[in-house]
Design an enzyme around this catalytic site. Structure first.
Site, PDB file in Angstrom:
ATOM      1  N   ASN A   1      83.137  62.922 -21.113  1.00 32.37           N
ATOM      2  CA  ASN A   1      83.135  64.294 -21.133  1.00 32.37           C
ATOM      3  C   ASN A   1      82.578  64.752 -22.557  1.00 32.37           C
ATOM      4  OD1 ASN A   1      83.158  67.110 -20.803  1.00 32.37           O
ATOM      5  ND2 ASN A   1      85.618  67.076 -20.836  1.00 32.37           N
TER       6      ASN A   1
ATOM      7  N   LYS B   1      81.763  67.805 -23.153  1.00 34.35           N
ATOM      8  CA  LYS B   1      82.277  68.982 -23.723  1.00 34.35           C
ATOM      9  C   LYS B   1      80.868  69.708 -24.461  1.00 34.35           C
ATOM     10  CE  LYS B   1      86.990  67.661 -24.176  1.00 34.35           C
ATOM     11  NZ  LYS B   1      88.159  67.568 -24.534  1.00 34.35           N
TER      12      LYS B   1
ATOM     13  N   GLU C   1      90.196  73.072 -20.418  1.00 36.41           N
ATOM     14  CA  GLU C   1      89.607  74.131 -21.108  1.00 36.41           C
ATOM     15  C   GLU C   1      88.965  75.192 -20.420  1.00 36.41           C
ATOM     16  OE1 GLU C   1      87.346  71.141 -23.721  1.00 36.41           O
ATOM     17  OE2 GLU C   1      89.152  70.407 -24.161  1.00 36.41           O
TER      18      GLU C   1
ATOM     19  N   GLU D   1      94.778  65.040 -16.674  1.00 36.78           N
ATOM     20  CA  GLU D   1      94.733  65.166 -17.972  1.00 36.78           C
ATOM     21  C   GLU D   1      96.045  65.952 -18.529  1.00 36.78           C
ATOM     22  OE1 GLU D   1      90.559  64.514 -19.185  1.00 36.78           O
ATOM     23  OE2 GLU D   1      90.767  66.499 -18.538  1.00 36.78           O
TER      24      GLU D   1
ATOM     25  N   SER E   1      93.208  61.755 -24.853  1.00 32.83           N
ATOM     26  CA  SER E   1      93.048  60.957 -25.909  1.00 32.83           C
ATOM     27  C   SER E   1      92.814  59.374 -25.754  1.00 32.83           C
ATOM     28  CB  SER E   1      94.214  61.099 -26.835  1.00 32.83           C
ATOM     29  OG  SER E   1      94.440  62.548 -27.493  1.00 32.83           O
TER      30      SER E   1
ATOM     31  N   GLY F   1      92.561  65.689 -26.888  1.00 32.86           N
ATOM     32  CA  GLY F   1      92.096  65.920 -28.139  1.00 32.86           C
ATOM     33  C   GLY F   1      93.232  65.974 -29.238  1.00 32.86           C
TER      34      GLY F   1
ATOM     35  N   HIS G   1      88.455  71.838 -15.612  1.00 33.55           N
ATOM     36  CA  HIS G   1      88.896  71.184 -16.721  1.00 33.55           C
ATOM     37  C   HIS G   1      89.900  72.286 -17.526  1.00 33.55           C
ATOM     38  CE1 HIS G   1      88.954  69.623 -20.987  1.00 33.55           C
ATOM     39  NE2 HIS G   1      88.642  68.574 -20.239  1.00 33.55           N
TER      40      HIS G   1
HETATM   41  P1  PGA Z   1      90.056  63.573 -25.190  1.00 30.85           P
HETATM   42  O1  PGA Z   1      89.538  64.646 -24.119  1.00 30.85           O
HETATM   43  O2  PGA Z   1      89.549  62.233 -24.727  1.00 30.85           O
HETATM   44  O3  PGA Z   1      89.125  64.299 -26.408  1.00 30.85           O
HETATM   45  O4  PGA Z   1      91.170  63.700 -25.380  1.00 30.85           O
HETATM   46  C1  PGA Z   1      89.481  64.325 -22.793  1.00 30.85           C
HETATM   47  C2  PGA Z   1      89.027  65.532 -21.886  1.00 30.85           C
HETATM   48  O5  PGA Z   1      89.278  66.571 -22.178  1.00 30.85           O
HETATM   49  O6  PGA Z   1      88.399  65.098 -20.733  1.00 30.85           O
END
Ligand code: PGA
Length: 271
Positions: free
Chosen positions: A13, A15, A103, A186, A232, A192, A101
């Site tokens: 992803n 982003k 976000e 997630e 992460s 993140g 997601h």
């Molecule tokens: P990350 O993000 O691996 O940077 O924690 C995962 C995601 O948001 O899909």
């Protein structure tokens, strides 16, 4: 429900990252980091920003990787300024999209209802939705993880069931990247933050999601459903996560921007 039948899926992803000029060099480095066995044994998918999709498709087609959008609207066309529909994505040759997601839920007011509508739309357009679910830190701390995640999964799978695409479309069954449904667990507190869920924490939620999926759409569906872990995930922790019986891959943010790291994560499952 044997995990053996479910092919691992590693989804990057990106982003709101990756300039056009970075795409081809990324894939040159990424492909160089993969071995032939992993290419066979693992499905690899990249969720790119809308404006980078064509360049990503061009780089992925020849190399056998799949491309997803990061979002989709639930209507085919109309007065929805700034949105992109499933038919527009399939016009480009995109066969998958992330949906819901955290976000999007947090910053763009996505709800279980919009996630459900988008998922049904994606399926009707023969796209594979990668539906994201997960609890907030407060919810984890207060012991409501299963309730929250159960509710999110139930909302989307009940909508899928009520639409009846399962009855109409034999090929809907998951397991094929070009035509299916994937769930990504997630935990929001792990995204993140560098603070991944432990393998035990992830496995117990994945097993729970599979149980809920089975109750709604039947055990045949649930047995084939690929459930990805995200939050992460990195080259150091992916092997332990993928060794769990109900973890069928990863949705990877930060580490998917580093071609060497992401290639190492795609190799791990077959090692
Ligand atoms: P990350 O993000 O691996 O940077 O924690 C995962 C995601 O948001 O899909």
């Amino acid at each position: 429900m044997s995990a053996a039948k479910r092919k691992k899926l590693l989804a990057g992803n990106w982003k709101m990252n990756m300039r056009l000029a970075e795409i081809e060099p990324f894939f040159t480095a990424f492909a160089a980091g993969l071995d032939a066995a992993s290419r066979q044994q693992v499905d690899v998918l990249f969720a790119a920003p809308f404006t980078q999709i064509q360049a990503t498709l061009a780089a992925c087609r020849a190399r056998g990787f799949a491309v997803a959008a990061q979002n989709v609207h639930f209507e085919a066309s109309g007065a929805f300024t700034g949105e992109v529909s499933a038919v527009m994505l399939t016009d480009l040759g995109v066969r998958s999209t992330l949906i819901g997601h955290s976000e999007r839920r947090q910053y763009f007011a996505e709800t279980d209802e919009s996630v459900a509508k988008k998922t049904v739309t994606a399926i009707k357009n023969a796209m594979t939705p990668v539906v994201c679910v997960g609890e907030l830190l407060e919810e984890r701390k207060s012991g409501s993880t299963f309730e929250v995640v159960g509710h999110q999964v139930e909302a989307v799978l009940t909508a899928v069931k009520n639409q009846g695409p399962l009855k109409d479309r034999e090929a809907f069954y998951p397991g094929d990247l070009t035509d299916g449904l994937v769930i990504a667990y997630e935990p929001v507190w792990a995204i993140g933050t560098g603070l991944s869920a432990t393998t035990e924490q992830a496995q117990e939620v994945h097993a729970f999601i599979r149980k809920v999926a089975g109750e709604i759409l039947g055990n045949d569906f649930a047995g084939k459903l690929r459930i990805l872990y995200g939050g992460s995930a990195n080259p150091g922790n992916i092997a332990g996560l993928l060794a769990q019986p109900d973890i069928d891959g990863g949705l990877v943010g930060g580490a998917s921007l580093k071609p060497g790291d992401f290639a190492a994560m795609c190799i791990t499952p077959s090692a």
